[in-house]
Structure formats: structure tokens, C-alpha cells
Scaffold this active site. Structure first.
Site, mmCIF file in Angstrom:
data_model
loop_
_atom_site.group_PDB
_atom_site.id
_atom_site.type_symbol
_atom_site.label_atom_id
_atom_site.label_comp_id
_atom_site.label_asym_id
_atom_site.label_seq_id
_atom_site.Cartn_x
_atom_site.Cartn_y
_atom_site.Cartn_z
ATOM 1 N N SER A 130 0.935 -1.336 0.050
ATOM 2 C CA SER A 130 0.101 -0.016 -0.132
ATOM 3 C C SER A 130 0.869 1.183 -0.048
ATOM 4 O O SER A 130 2.137 1.281 -0.175
ATOM 5 C CB SER A 130 -0.904 -0.162 1.309
ATOM 6 O OG SER A 130 -1.816 0.946 1.307
ATOM 7 N N LYS A 182 -2.875 13.104 0.182
ATOM 8 C CA LYS A 182 -4.297 13.022 0.206
ATOM 9 C C LYS A 182 -5.028 14.423 -0.009
ATOM 10 O O LYS A 182 -4.732 15.085 0.851
ATOM 11 C CB LYS A 182 -4.894 12.071 1.419
ATOM 12 C CG LYS A 182 -4.778 10.634 1.261
ATOM 13 C CD LYS A 182 -5.513 9.906 0.134
ATOM 14 C CE LYS A 182 -5.505 8.584 0.425
ATOM 15 N NZ LYS A 182 -6.352 7.831 1.285
ATOM 16 N N LYS A 210 -3.307 10.239 -7.856
ATOM 17 C CA LYS A 210 -3.579 9.136 -6.980
ATOM 18 C C LYS A 210 -5.038 8.760 -7.530
ATOM 19 O O LYS A 210 -6.100 9.518 -7.188
ATOM 20 C CB LYS A 210 -3.378 9.134 -5.608
ATOM 21 C CG LYS A 210 -3.801 8.145 -4.912
ATOM 22 C CD LYS A 210 -3.602 8.133 -3.417
ATOM 23 C CE LYS A 210 -3.727 6.764 -2.629
ATOM 24 N NZ LYS A 210 -4.783 6.145 -2.974
ATOM 25 N N GLU A 250 -4.238 0.770 -12.203
ATOM 26 C CA GLU A 250 -5.608 1.146 -11.471
ATOM 27 C C GLU A 250 -6.622 0.926 -12.506
ATOM 28 O O GLU A 250 -6.462 1.591 -13.721
ATOM 29 C CB GLU A 250 -5.562 2.669 -11.076
ATOM 30 C CG GLU A 250 -6.444 2.721 -9.763
ATOM 31 C CD GLU A 250 -5.807 2.003 -8.447
ATOM 32 O OE1 GLU A 250 -4.788 1.599 -8.437
ATOM 33 O OE2 GLU A 250 -6.758 2.299 -7.478
HETATM 34 S S1 IVH Z 1 1.700 3.136 -6.336
HETATM 35 C C1 IVH Z 1 4.212 0.067 -3.534
HETATM 36 N N1 IVH Z 1 0.600 5.045 -7.737
HETATM 37 O O1 IVH Z 1 -3.454 3.671 -4.251
HETATM 38 C C2 IVH Z 1 3.486 1.245 -4.416
HETATM 39 N N2 IVH Z 1 -0.881 3.620 -6.245
HETATM 40 O O2 IVH Z 1 -3.427 3.791 -1.291
HETATM 41 C C3 IVH Z 1 2.049 1.034 -4.305
HETATM 42 N N3 IVH Z 1 -2.865 4.188 -6.273
HETATM 43 O O3 IVH Z 1 -2.994 0.163 -3.711
HETATM 44 C C4 IVH Z 1 1.280 1.750 -5.103
HETATM 45 N N4 IVH Z 1 -2.975 5.559 -7.787
HETATM 46 O O4 IVH Z 1 -4.312 1.066 -5.577
HETATM 47 C C5 IVH Z 1 0.388 4.245 -6.814
HETATM 48 N N5 IVH Z 1 -0.319 6.436 -9.100
HETATM 49 C C6 IVH Z 1 -0.409 5.522 -8.172
HETATM 50 C C7 IVH Z 1 -1.634 5.154 -7.583
HETATM 51 C C8 IVH Z 1 -1.685 4.134 -6.690
HETATM 52 C C9 IVH Z 1 -3.654 4.880 -7.278
HETATM 53 C C10 IVH Z 1 -3.808 3.202 -5.400
HETATM 54 C C11 IVH Z 1 -3.113 1.883 -5.529
HETATM 55 C C12 IVH Z 1 -2.594 1.620 -4.231
HETATM 56 C C13 IVH Z 1 -3.271 2.455 -3.142
HETATM 57 C C14 IVH Z 1 -2.638 2.963 -2.229
#
Ligand code: IVH
Length: 706
Positions: free
Chosen positions: A90, A330, A126, A183
Site C-alpha cells: 500500500s 491525500k 492517485k 488502477e
Molecule cells: S503506487 C508500492 N501509484 O493507491 C506502491 N498507487 O493507497 C503502491 N493508487 O494500492 C502503489 N494511484 O491501488 C500507486 N499513481 C499511483 C496510484 C496508486 C492509485 C492506489 C493503488 C494503491 C493505493 C494505495
């Protein structure tokens, strides 16, 4: 779009065989699942014939996955559990610029400021969607899986293949295994359209039910990805954007280069990802993204900042929850205003009477909100809201909407104060606090208040209880309205003669014009018969004893396998059961002292339920013995009580506050001060997505990783 291999590019039979298999499988998929006609039948037949002729000359090439060995459409969605090639973690969150600064400082201390400057940072959106892991082997999509607990996810390959952004075959020659993370999401327009269609379909069916529209695009995307029929998934118009790589046989030295490679392979990458040099650049990106966030075609809930150089990422490593080389910023919660139309009160299963706000429906953080709990009458006073007020409503992503307070200068003088009823709105009983000092008021008519009885029956019929599918809210409402039950004890006396009186379970016989029992009614009677034979542990849940849910019940029934021996057990006896503390023991013991509880037990016994039934042996290994655990934030799949019970059921002690005696904190979405305290005290934190693993395996695996 998916790659096409129509052209013969090689004379080598092995290579051509592989190309043909990929191509034909892709065409078959598009034909059977997407209802498309990718090429004329005659061309398809020619490709098949070419494949057959190669296999005739080289029989060793006939593998099980060759299209010549398959009949009909590809298999249905299975959602089998699959292990990810590498763990999907995460992200840690930052809720202010200061927290981003603090992360930057930590990262600089860990990796060295110079190193970070050389690397730079990749800044991304994100996206508020569903994380997936795509495994490409030699350029072909072999598996797509949801994140699950990070190690094991669900196999959603069949459905992922219907998403046009996810290529089946990568462009160019990509050798070996490459794991792509990204995603899956729905655009705002796609979400509106889907809900519109759902509403129309319900209307067309002339269904009296309120259409089950999706609350927000993320839920809609998650639901659409996990449908049984890939054709339906295909119709949902899901999108996909890459945001990382897992294991890779292709060397990718930085995220910037990785994204360029992914794009050249035909994978969708974000045109809003930007590489910046330093903290100033990061904060600038966050600021800019914040300004356009509501103009995007899809929802985002923040920005993600990642150290760009992959060797530096490896150096920095992971904490238990997330990589140290990335942080999610966030956005602050969204606040909107709406009109407070009314304040009503609801009565729960335990008689608690809760005021809730009914508002002019308003769109906030991706979903339409029209109700929000106000908790108790003191809260209504504290917030200072009047019926008719314009109120400020806040919601952050998935978080429960909250009425913050009134916009006082918009008052017209017509607003009226809420008066907490003194009598139960459902049964008229005078409301009272359970004990002096309690802010909550309760309806004391525990046995017969229709609202409480309804909630109790819905609960006892739920999956964790007797699992009676036909006994949902609507059915219980209809049965109670017909006056068929005094209390839940009468449930098993329901027969065809009784149920026929309930309009919901009636059908008019076309010939005789007489009311007969509907199919649903027959089914419910069958289910009630089956429910009678369920194990005592399920009955123990069904009784609705405080603190005794599906986690605790098997522990109790392992020692006391029937109702009589349980009733005979003293509080002291009960607290000797491994995993049962004095609070649960007291709760069970005092439950039996209430006279109408005894009546229910007697009625169920008389109906032949709960007696002579063998308790299924539950082997809940005591993985958490000796550990004091705090669960904070939202744990997927568990209510707050459920998570507490699950810890207790595994021999752990579950407490509400973090102290130096806490061994471990389980942190889910919305974790706040308890998580902060755990970090300051250096207590190990486990992400909520791994709660099940913690229960099953204990702390050992986590300690090794820390
Ligand atoms: S990187 C180890 N990049 O956010 C790195 N995650 O809160 C893990 N997410 O499980 C993820 N946009 O589903 C990454 N640009 C982005 C993202 C992203 C959405 C989601 C993803 C992750 C969650 C964590």
C-alpha cells in the site's frame, strides 16, 4: 488496442505457431466474450487451418492451450486465489504539505539528499480505482489479479481481458516475465451512464425496489471487475492506467524510463505524471493537481510521489505497510452545503435510538449523499443544527459523510430545533438511557419493538448467523407487518398457511384465482427447515448476545456444545474458555437471566431447532496468544466488533488505546491518532489488508519483514 498479428512475419514454425495461438485466442475471445466480429469468418478459418497444418508437421507443438485443443468459448470467471509474483504494498499517506515535507526529510536522511537529487521524483495522480497486477509472459497477458491482501489476490484475468486499455499482446518483443501494476477505474461519465442504465432497467422491470445504483465510481469499477460474466464487464467501459512495475525480466532503471517503455509496449500511462527534481517541484505538482482535480474525467483522491531511480527505491526498501520511497498526498476532505430537510430517529437491533440527518441529495466526493448519522441528541445540540438550515457536509473519499454544522448567516428564521422524542417512534415505549450518564437513549421494549425485532431477525438470518437467504429486510418487514411473529422464537412455526397471508409470498393461481404460496415462499420454508439443522455455534450467533459473533461463538461451543450446558455454565466457567475474557463471559451469563430470552430458547427447542446438533469442529489456531493488539481504522470485511472478536478468537487481547504495552497496531483506512501514537512509540504496524494473514499466521511473518 490489442495487437494484431495477421501478417505472416516469420517462416520459423515454432514462432509462427506461437503467433497463431496468440492471435486465434485473441479473436476467439473477442468473438465469444465481447460479441465482436474481429475478422471475417473465412480469414479466421484460414488461420486455424494454418495452425493445424503446422501442428500436423510438428506434433510436439500441440499444447493444451492451443486453439486446436479447445472447444467453445473460454471458461467462465473463477476468481481463484492467486499468489502475486511480488508483494503489492500500500502507500503511506500525507494529509498536509507539512507531512510531505516530513516524508521528504525522512527520505533524504535515509537515502542521502544528493542521491535523491540525482534520482528526482515521479509525481502522479492517485487514481481512485481498483489496483490490479498484470503478468505478461513473453509479451502476452497471462494473468490479471486484484491486490487482495497484497500477497494473494483474485484471478480476474477473464474480466481484465475485456478492458480495451489492457492489451492482450504487448507491442514489440518483450521477453520474459513483466509484472505491471495499475488502477482500473470508471470515468465520471461512464459511472453516470452505468447508474442511468441500472435505473432504467429497474424501471423497465416495473420493480418496486429502489434501483441498486453504485455509490461512487470506485465501487462501480470494483463491482464491474468482479462480475461472473465477462460480457457484462466488457459492457461497463472500464479504463486502466499503469502506475508501477513488480518483477521484471526487462531492466528498467527508473520510473521515467519504465513508463516510456510501457507506453511503447502499448500500455496506457498517465499524461499527467511528471518528473520533478526536489521538494519544491513536488509541492508545485500537488498544488497544480489540486487546482484541476475536479476538471478531470475521472476521480482522484490525491497525488503519489515516488523516488524515480529504481536502484534507490530498492536501497530505501519497505516498512511493513508501504514503501519508504513513496508517499500518497491525500487531498483535504471535500465540503459542500445542502439543506437539512429533517432530523429523524432510527432504532437499532439493541434498541439504541439514533438521530440522523435527512438532506437535499448532494454530490460530494464522488457520491450522492442524502443521509448522515447525528449519533445522539447531544451531538445535534453540539453541532447547533436546526431543521431547515443550510448545513456544511463533509466527506473524504470513502469516509462516512458528516454534518459539520449550520451556515448561520443563511438562516431565514423559519428553521426549527430538533426535539429528541421521548417515546420510541416504532412502538411508543418511553425511551431511557441504559444507565445514568449514557448519552444514548434506548427503547426498553427489547422483545417486541418492531424495529428491534426486525433488526434481530435480519441479523440472525445473516451469513454469520443461520444464513437464511430468503429472510432479508424486505421479507422480514412483510412477515412482521402481517403480524405473524411475536418474537424470533416463532420463526420456525412459519408454515405455508401462515406465509400465504403475506402479500410478498402470495401468487394468484391463474386457473383457480386463489392465492397460493409463491416460489419464494416455498424456498423460504425449505431454508427454515435447513436452518434448524445448523450447528450450535451459528445459533449462538443468532441469539444476538453482545460480544458473541462468529469469531467468539466457535470458541464457546467447542467447550459447551449445546444450549443446556452453556446455560448451566457460570461466569467463572465461561471465562476459563481459551480466548474468552470476563466481559464476554459476563455478557453470555447475564443473557440467560432475561426471561424472554428463555422463552425464545424454549420456542426454538420446541420447534426442533438447536437440539441434538453436532457443533462443527472449528480449529481456530491460537496465533495471537499473549499479544495485545489495537485495531484502528477500517478493516475490509470486518466491522469494528468483528475485528475485535477475531483477535480474541485467536487468543489475542484486543484493546482500544495504544500504549507501551501494545504489541501491534492494525491500521486501516481512516486510522488517525492511534496510528500516529504507534509510530511515535515505535510499535509495529500492520496494514489492515493483511489482517487475515495476521490472524492465520500470527506475528511471526511480520516480525521477519520489519
Ligand atoms: S503506487 C508500492 N501509484 O493507491 C506502491 N498507487 O493507497 C503502491 N493508487 O494500492 C502503489 N494511484 O491501488 C500507486 N499513481 C499511483 C496510484 C496508486 C492509485 C492506489 C493503488 C494503491 C493505493 C494505495
Amino acid at each position: 488496442m490489442t495487437a494484431r498479428l495477421n501478417e505472416r512475419v516469420t517462416n520459423d514454425p515454432i514462432t509462427r505457431h506461437r503467433e497463431l495461438c496468440t492471435l486465434i485466442n485473441q479473436y476467439r475471445w473477442e468473438y465469444y466474450v465481447l460479441d465482436a466480429a474481429p475478422i471475417p469468418d473465412i480469414d479466421f478459418d484460414l488461420l486455424m487451418r494454418e495452425l493445424e497444418s503446422i501442428e500436423a508437421d510438428h506434433p510436439k507443438l500441440v499444447t493444451l492451450d492451443s486453439p486446436t485443443q479447445q472447444v467453445g468459448p473460454p471458461a467462465d470467471t473463477s476468481f481463484e486465489a492467486v499468489q502475486h509474483p511480488s508483494v503489492m504494498l500500500s502507500l503511506d499517506n500525507a494529509f498536509s504539505e507539512d507531512e510531505v515535507r516530513a516524508w521528504y526529510l525522512r527520505a533524504s536522511t535515509l537515502a542521502g539528499e544528493e542521491v535523491l537529487r540525482d534520482s528526482g521524483f515521479m509525481c502522479e495522480m492517485k487514481i481512485d480505482g481498483v489496483a490490479v497486477d498484470l503478468v505478461y509472459v513473453d509479451g502476452v497477458l497471462t494473468r490479471a489479479a486484484t491486490r487482495g491482501d497484497g500477497r494473494t489476490g483474485e484471478d480476474v484475468t477473464a474480466n481484465a481481458r475485456t478492458i480495451s486499455d489492457i492489451p492482450y499482446q504487448l507491442k514489440g518483443s518483450v521477453q520474459g516475465t513483466v509484472e505491471i501494476r495499475g488502477e482500473i477505474f470508471l470515468t465520471l461519465a461512464g459511472f453516470e451512464e452505468l447508474n442511468r442504465i441500472i435505473e432504467e432497467e429497474e424501471k423497465a422491470k416495473k420493480s418496486p425496489k429502489k434501483p441498486k445504483v453504485f455509490a461512487n465510481p470506485r465501487n462501480a469499477a470494483a463491482g464491474s471487475l468482479r462480475l461472473k460474466d465477462p460480457k457484462v464487464t466488457a459492457s461497463r467501459g472500464l479504463s486502466f492506467l499503469c502506475h508501477g512495475i513488480g518483477v521484471s525480466d526487462v531492466t528498467l532503471p527508473s520510473l521515467e524510463e519504465a513508463y516510456a517503455a510501457l507506453a511503447s509496449w502499448g500500455l496506457p500511462t498517465s499524461d499527467r505524471a511528471r518528473k520533478v527534481a526536489d521538494l519544491e517541484g513536488i509541492l508545485g505538482y500537488i498544488e497544480e493537481l489540486g487546482q484541476v482535480r475536479h476538471d478531470l474525467s475521472h476521480e482522484i483522491d490525491g497525488a503519489v510521489i515516488k523516488v524515480d531511480a529504481i536502484p534507490v527505491q530498492k536501497e530505501m526498501g519497505f516498512s511493513t505497510r508501504a514503501p519508504r520511497w513513496a508517499i500518497a498526498y491525500k487531498f483535504p476532505p471535500v465540503e459542500v452545503t445542502t439543506t437539512l430537510l429533517d432530523i429523524r430517529v432510527g432504532v437499532g437491533r439493541t434498541g439504541r435510538v439514533t438521530p440522523y440527518a435527512v438532506m437535499e441529495p448532494v454530490k460530494v466526493a464522488g457520491s450522492t449523499v442524502e443521509m448522515a448519522t447525528l449519533h445522539n441528541s447531544s451531538e445535534v445540540v453540539r453541532k447547533g443544527v436546526l431543521i431547515g438550515d443550510t448545513v456544511i457536509l463533509r466527506k473524504a473519499g470513502d469516509v462516512i459523510p458528516e454534518v459539520l454544522g449550520p451556515v448561520e448567516h443563511l438562516r431565514t428564521g423559519t428553521e426549527v430545533a430538533f426535539v429528541m422524542p421521548t417515546e420510541c417512534p416504532e412502538c411508543g415505549a418511553p425511551l431511557a438511557a441504559a444507565k445514568t450518564g449514557d448519552v444514548d437513549l434506548r427503547c426498553p421494549n427489547r422483545r417486541s419493538c418492531p424495529a428491534q425485532l426486525k433488526e434481530r431477525i435480519v441479523y440472525l438470518a445473516s451469513r454469520q448467523g443461520l444464513d437464511i437467504e430468503g429472510l432479508g429486510e424486505k421479507a422480514v418487514d412483510a412477515i412482521l407487518t402481517a403480524g405473524l411473529l411475536t418474537d424470533e422464537g416463532d420463526l420456525f412455526t412459519l408454515d405455508a398457511q401462515a406465509l400465504i397471508q403475506v402479500p410478498l409470498f402470495q401468487r394468484i393461481n391463474a386457473k383457480t384465482k386463489e392465492a397460493v404460496l409463491s416460489k419464494n415462499g416455498e424456498k423460504l420454508l425449505e431454508e427454515l427447515q435447513v436452518a434448524k439443522t445448523k450447528g450450535f455455534d451459528r445459533y449462538l450467533v443468532a441469539l444476538g448476545i453482545r460480544h458473541v459473533g462468529k469469531g467468539v461463538a466457535p470458541l464457546v461451543t467447542a467447550e459447551y456444545g449445546d444450549i443446556d450446558s452453556l446455560e448451566a455454565a457460570s461466569k467463572e466457567d465461561l471465562s476459563q474458555i481459551p480466548g474468552i475474557g470476563p466481559i464476554v463471559a459476563e455478557s453470555i451469563s447475564s443473557w440467560f437471566t432475561v426471561d424472554w430470552h428463555q422463552v425464545i430458547v424454549e420456542k426454538w427447542k420446541a420447534a426442533g431447532a438447536m437440539s441434538g446438533v453436532q457443533t462443527p469442529t472449528q480449529d481456530l489456531s491460537q496465533t495471537l496468544t499473549g499479544l495485545t493488539i489495537v485495531v484502528t481504522g477500517n478493516v475490509p470485511g470486518y466491522t469494528r466488533d468483528g475485528a475485535h472478536e477475531a483477535v480474541v478468537a485467536r487468543g489475542g487481547k484486543s484493546t482500544g488505546s495504544v500504549s507501551k504495552n501494545t504489541d501491534l497496531v492494525v491500521a486501516g483506512d481512516g486510522a488517525g491518532s492511534k496510528l500516529d501514537k504507534a509510530v511515535t512509540l515505535g510499535i509495529q504496524v500492520v496494514d489492515a489488508s493483511r489482517f487475515q494473514r495476521l490472524l492465520d499466521e500470527g506475528i511471526k511473518g511480520f516480525a521477519e519483514e520489519a
